[in-house]
Design an enzyme around this catalytic site. Sequence first.
Site, short mmCIF file in Angstrom:
data_model
loop_
_atom_site.label_atom_id
_atom_site.label_comp_id
_atom_site.label_asym_id
_atom_site.label_seq_id
_atom_site.Cartn_x
_atom_site.Cartn_y
_atom_site.Cartn_z
N HIS A 88 50.57 39.70 -21.92
CA HIS A 88 50.55 40.40 -23.12
C HIS A 88 49.31 40.13 -23.77
O HIS A 88 48.88 41.02 -24.68
CB HIS A 88 51.82 40.05 -23.94
CG HIS A 88 53.01 40.76 -23.16
ND1 HIS A 88 54.21 40.56 -23.72
CD2 HIS A 88 53.19 41.58 -22.15
CE1 HIS A 88 55.21 41.28 -23.01
NE2 HIS A 88 54.43 41.86 -22.10
N TYR A 98 57.55 44.09 -30.57
CA TYR A 98 58.89 43.75 -29.96
C TYR A 98 60.16 44.19 -30.52
O TYR A 98 61.26 44.59 -30.01
CB TYR A 98 58.96 42.29 -29.97
CG TYR A 98 58.21 41.51 -28.87
CD1 TYR A 98 58.59 41.31 -27.56
CD2 TYR A 98 57.02 41.06 -29.30
CE1 TYR A 98 57.84 40.72 -26.46
CE2 TYR A 98 56.05 40.66 -28.07
CZ TYR A 98 56.60 40.42 -26.90
OH TYR A 98 55.85 39.72 -25.88
N GLU A 140 52.85 33.62 -27.21
CA GLU A 140 51.46 34.45 -27.13
C GLU A 140 50.67 34.23 -28.67
O GLU A 140 49.73 34.21 -28.52
CB GLU A 140 52.05 36.08 -27.47
CG GLU A 140 52.37 36.51 -26.12
CD GLU A 140 53.17 37.96 -26.02
OE1 GLU A 140 53.18 38.46 -27.08
OE2 GLU A 140 54.10 38.09 -25.16
N TYR A 190 41.14 36.05 -16.17
CA TYR A 190 40.91 37.51 -16.43
C TYR A 190 40.80 37.90 -17.74
O TYR A 190 41.05 37.38 -18.97
CB TYR A 190 41.81 38.30 -15.60
CG TYR A 190 43.26 38.44 -16.18
CD1 TYR A 190 43.70 39.02 -17.27
CD2 TYR A 190 44.10 37.38 -15.65
CE1 TYR A 190 45.07 38.69 -17.84
CE2 TYR A 190 45.44 37.14 -15.90
CZ TYR A 190 45.99 37.94 -16.91
OH TYR A 190 47.27 37.52 -17.44
N ARG A 205 42.67 47.71 -18.56
CA ARG A 205 42.89 47.44 -17.54
C ARG A 205 42.39 45.94 -17.39
O ARG A 205 41.32 45.66 -17.92
CB ARG A 205 42.30 48.24 -16.34
CG ARG A 205 42.61 49.68 -16.15
CD ARG A 205 44.06 49.58 -15.64
NE ARG A 205 44.39 50.96 -15.19
CZ ARG A 205 45.04 51.82 -16.36
NH1 ARG A 205 45.28 51.20 -17.48
NH2 ARG A 205 45.50 53.23 -16.03
N GLN A 206 43.19 45.11 -16.59
CA GLN A 206 42.85 43.64 -16.44
C GLN A 206 41.70 43.30 -15.24
O GLN A 206 42.10 43.86 -14.08
CB GLN A 206 43.93 42.83 -16.33
CG GLN A 206 44.74 42.92 -17.46
CD GLN A 206 46.38 42.84 -17.31
OE1 GLN A 206 46.71 43.09 -16.37
NE2 GLN A 206 47.01 42.26 -18.28
N GLY A 276 40.91 41.07 -4.17
CA GLY A 276 41.47 39.69 -4.58
C GLY A 276 40.40 38.49 -4.28
O GLY A 276 40.69 37.49 -4.69
N THR A 278 37.96 38.25 -6.12
CA THR A 278 37.08 37.88 -7.29
C THR A 278 37.54 36.51 -7.69
O THR A 278 36.67 35.79 -8.34
CB THR A 278 37.63 39.11 -8.27
OG1 THR A 278 38.93 39.27 -8.44
CG2 THR A 278 36.87 40.64 -8.04
N VAL A 391 48.65 38.25 -9.40
CA VAL A 391 49.00 39.58 -9.01
C VAL A 391 48.08 40.73 -10.27
O VAL A 391 48.31 40.48 -11.31
CB VAL A 391 50.35 39.82 -9.09
CG1 VAL A 391 50.72 41.47 -8.92
CG2 VAL A 391 51.22 39.24 -8.04
#
Length: 402
Positions: A88, A98, A140, A190, A205-206, A276, A278, A391
Amino acid sequence: MKLSPDYAETVAQTAGVVAEHAEEITKVFYPDMFEAHPGLLNVFNRANQDIGEQPKALAASVVAFAVHLVDPEAPDFTPVMQRVAHKHVSLGIKAHEYTIVGRHLLGAVKKVLGDAVTPEVAAAWDEVYWLFATALIAEEGRLYAEAGTDPQQPWRPYRVVERFEESDEVFSLLLSPVEGQVPSHRTGQYVAIAVDLPDGLRQPRQYTISSGPRGDSLRVTIKRVHGVNGAPDGQVSGWLHEHAQPGTVLDVSQPAGDVVLDDSETPLVLVSAGIGITPVAAIMEDLSRRQPGRTVRLFHADRSHAHHALYDGLRRQVLAMPDARAQNWYEEGAETAPTLYPARAGFMDLSDVELPGEAQVFMCGPLPFMQIARRALMEQGVAGDNINYEVFGPDLWAQQPE
């Protein structure tokens, strides 16, 4: 963190019904929420919505959290919560969102389950959601504060300094902040990159930071996604492939992620497939500088040697480390691949590989690949608690995968 005693029994009695209908609930929830708040389409990955992964991940998380609250034998939910919080933060989720999610999620529960949602049931699951939400908001907030990020301004401009073509489908971007330094980050983390697409939608995008900590820049390595079986091509990876050149300015999140390299001397086993590789590249770059004597075993699977991104750098690092070894599996051309050690043909098979004792394992790749690899490693005697995974996209892997 506990449910009110009056609600605990209600949740325990209804958790099975909610779990049975969880995916149906989320399929109602998302369209209703996006219709009322279309701006949230800029936060959620549209591709994951289209193929159903995001609804499944949300459903699994909420139900797992509820079970954790009412079943003392349930697995600890803390690692899942921390992983979600990191995701998040990389997407710039804000605390007030939220409230929107909760209102529409509980509304979807009522739509799907109908008269079964009595006022008592609704109140009990409302409390489940807000216990879940407040835990995430707190975590967070901590992550934003540690990085010095204003949660209301989570994106920071970075300029593409260099671009490297790693293969026909994979490219790397060296990114430097327009102002200031790269925030401190740990190897294996990341960032998210957000781009404005031609249809007017903004999408994040991550991407793993594929270099070790440098201070003045970071490298991300991106695979251009081609749709298969009727799925569309990757919008963001395609846009970056076409437009991200030296001089391009991109919106980048703070580094995030909880699967990171530690500073111990524990042997490492790095298992990856395809893009994967990376986080493996980042780990090896860091180790070759700071801990060249550490025992490392690399196991990687790819379509062919030509598709094996970042291979040259990994080869140099393995050669520079006295107790590093690498084994590759290629579906095509394994017999002639110019690898440091002879490549094996076909899919990865870990049943006969030699593993260092008491190793920590890091895995990254497609979910089915990692599930098979995990089973093989455990059959070799590796403890499940020593196997860590990353993931890409929604985490659909239960906390205790088979």
